[in-house]
Design a protein around this motif. Structure first.
Motif, short mmCIF file in Angstrom:
data_model
loop_
_atom_site.label_atom_id
_atom_site.label_comp_id
_atom_site.label_asym_id
_atom_site.label_seq_id
_atom_site.Cartn_x
_atom_site.Cartn_y
_atom_site.Cartn_z
N ASN A 1 -52.54 0.86 -18.32
CA ASN A 1 -52.56 1.90 -17.30
C ASN A 1 -53.99 2.13 -16.81
O ASN A 1 -54.95 1.72 -17.46
CB ASN A 1 -52.00 3.20 -17.87
N SER A 2 -54.10 2.79 -15.67
CA SER A 2 -55.41 3.10 -15.09
C SER A 2 -56.31 1.86 -15.05
O SER A 2 -57.47 1.89 -15.46
CB SER A 2 -56.09 4.21 -15.91
N LEU A 3 -55.76 0.79 -14.54
CA LEU A 3 -56.48 -0.48 -14.54
C LEU A 3 -57.71 -0.42 -13.64
O LEU A 3 -57.70 0.25 -12.59
CB LEU A 3 -55.55 -1.61 -14.11
N LYS A 4 -58.74 -1.13 -14.08
CA LYS A 4 -60.01 -1.18 -13.37
C LYS A 4 -60.32 -2.63 -12.98
O LYS A 4 -59.84 -3.56 -13.63
CB LYS A 4 -61.13 -0.65 -14.27
N PRO A 5 -61.15 -2.83 -11.97
CA PRO A 5 -61.51 -4.21 -11.60
C PRO A 5 -62.09 -5.00 -12.78
O PRO A 5 -61.86 -6.22 -12.88
CB PRO A 5 -62.54 -4.01 -10.49
N GLU A 6 -62.78 -4.32 -13.66
CA GLU A 6 -63.37 -5.02 -14.81
C GLU A 6 -62.33 -5.44 -15.85
O GLU A 6 -62.66 -6.13 -16.82
CB GLU A 6 -64.45 -4.16 -15.49
N ASP A 7 -61.09 -5.05 -15.67
CA ASP A 7 -60.01 -5.52 -16.55
C ASP A 7 -59.50 -6.89 -16.10
O ASP A 7 -58.67 -7.50 -16.79
CB ASP A 7 -58.85 -4.54 -16.56
N THR A 8 -59.97 -7.36 -14.95
CA THR A 8 -59.55 -8.66 -14.45
C THR A 8 -59.95 -9.77 -15.42
O THR A 8 -61.11 -9.89 -15.79
CB THR A 8 -60.19 -8.93 -13.07
N ALA A 9 -58.96 -10.54 -15.84
CA ALA A 9 -59.19 -11.60 -16.82
C ALA A 9 -57.89 -12.36 -17.05
O ALA A 9 -56.83 -11.93 -16.60
CB ALA A 9 -59.69 -11.02 -18.14
N THR A 10 -58.01 -13.45 -17.79
CA THR A 10 -56.82 -14.10 -18.32
C THR A 10 -56.55 -13.48 -19.69
O THR A 10 -57.45 -13.42 -20.54
CB THR A 10 -57.02 -15.61 -18.47
N TYR A 11 -55.34 -13.02 -19.88
CA TYR A 11 -54.95 -12.35 -21.13
C TYR A 11 -54.14 -13.32 -21.99
O TYR A 11 -53.19 -13.96 -21.51
CB TYR A 11 -54.15 -11.09 -20.82
N TYR A 12 -54.53 -13.40 -23.25
CA TYR A 12 -53.91 -14.33 -24.19
C TYR A 12 -53.24 -13.58 -25.34
O TYR A 12 -53.86 -12.71 -25.97
CB TYR A 12 -54.94 -15.28 -24.79
N CYS A 13 -52.02 -13.93 -25.61
CA CYS A 13 -51.32 -13.43 -26.80
C CYS A 13 -51.82 -14.21 -28.01
O CYS A 13 -52.12 -15.42 -27.90
CB CYS A 13 -49.83 -13.63 -26.63
N SER A 14 -51.91 -13.53 -29.15
CA SER A 14 -52.42 -14.18 -30.36
C SER A 14 -51.56 -13.82 -31.56
O SER A 14 -50.89 -12.79 -31.58
CB SER A 14 -53.86 -13.73 -30.62
N ALA A 15 -51.64 -14.67 -32.57
CA ALA A 15 -50.92 -14.42 -33.81
C ALA A 15 -51.76 -14.89 -34.99
O ALA A 15 -52.33 -15.99 -34.96
CB ALA A 15 -49.57 -15.13 -33.82
N LYS A 16 -51.84 -14.02 -36.01
CA LYS A 16 -52.51 -14.38 -37.25
C LYS A 16 -51.48 -14.42 -38.36
O LYS A 16 -50.61 -13.54 -38.46
CB LYS A 16 -53.57 -13.33 -37.62
N LEU A 17 -51.59 -15.41 -39.22
CA LEU A 17 -50.69 -15.51 -40.34
C LEU A 17 -51.17 -14.61 -41.49
O LEU A 17 -52.32 -14.20 -41.52
CB LEU A 17 -50.61 -16.96 -40.82
N TYR A 18 -50.27 -14.31 -42.39
CA TYR A 18 -50.65 -13.54 -43.58
C TYR A 18 -51.77 -14.27 -44.31
O TYR A 18 -51.72 -15.49 -44.52
CB TYR A 18 -49.46 -13.37 -44.51
N GLY A 19 -52.80 -13.49 -44.68
CA GLY A 19 -53.92 -14.06 -45.41
C GLY A 19 -54.95 -14.74 -44.55
O GLY A 19 -55.98 -15.21 -45.06
N SER A 20 -54.74 -14.80 -43.27
CA SER A 20 -55.68 -15.47 -42.37
C SER A 20 -56.65 -14.47 -41.76
O SER A 20 -56.26 -13.36 -41.40
CB SER A 20 -54.93 -16.21 -41.26
N SER A 21 -57.90 -14.87 -41.62
CA SER A 21 -58.91 -14.00 -41.02
C SER A 21 -59.21 -14.39 -39.58
O SER A 21 -60.01 -13.73 -38.92
CB SER A 21 -60.20 -14.07 -41.83
N ARG A 22 -58.56 -15.41 -39.09
CA ARG A 22 -58.79 -15.86 -37.72
C ARG A 22 -57.45 -16.00 -37.01
O ARG A 22 -56.39 -16.00 -37.65
CB ARG A 22 -59.51 -17.21 -37.73
#
Length: 119
Positions: free
Chosen positions: A84-105
């Protein structure tokens, strides 16, 4: 392997809203934290928000606190980002991510969805 598919990006005017969705499939039982990162041209990829499976622990970048909300539906293996309340500086490519249990990356990435905030 885990597959992440994003949807919901697009063009919106400043002050507007968008909702991003990410659906996980494959070896999903091993996933703990899911989240969203973004990368603008010429900048490094940065964490926007993330949420853990157990306890629904959330974390947000300071730049989006109070404007973005991350949510997760473990039954449907989906994660959403309400922006919400999006700003021009929010412009980007957005990536979904997933970390497995025990993973730090981040172990898995989606293909990315473009969000453009412009009048």
């Amino acid at each position: 392997q885990v597959q992440l598919v994003e949807s919901g990006g697009g063009l919106v005017q400043p002050g507007g809203s968008l909702r991003l969705s990410c659906a996980a499939s494959g070896m999903i039982l091993g996933i703990n934290t899911m989240g969203w990162y973004r990368q603008a041209p010429g900048k490094q990829r940065e964490l926007v928000a993330q949420i853990a499976k157990i306890g629904t622990t959330e974390a947000y970048a300071d730049s989006v606190k109070g404007r973005f909300t991350i949510s997760r539906d473990n039954a449907k293996n989906t994660v959403h980002l309400q922006m919400n309340s999006l700003k021009p500086e929010d412009t980007a490519t957005y990536y979904c991510s997933a970390k497995l249990y025990g993973s730090s990356r981040v172990d898995y990435w989606g293909q990315g969805t473009q969000v453009t905030v412009s009048s």
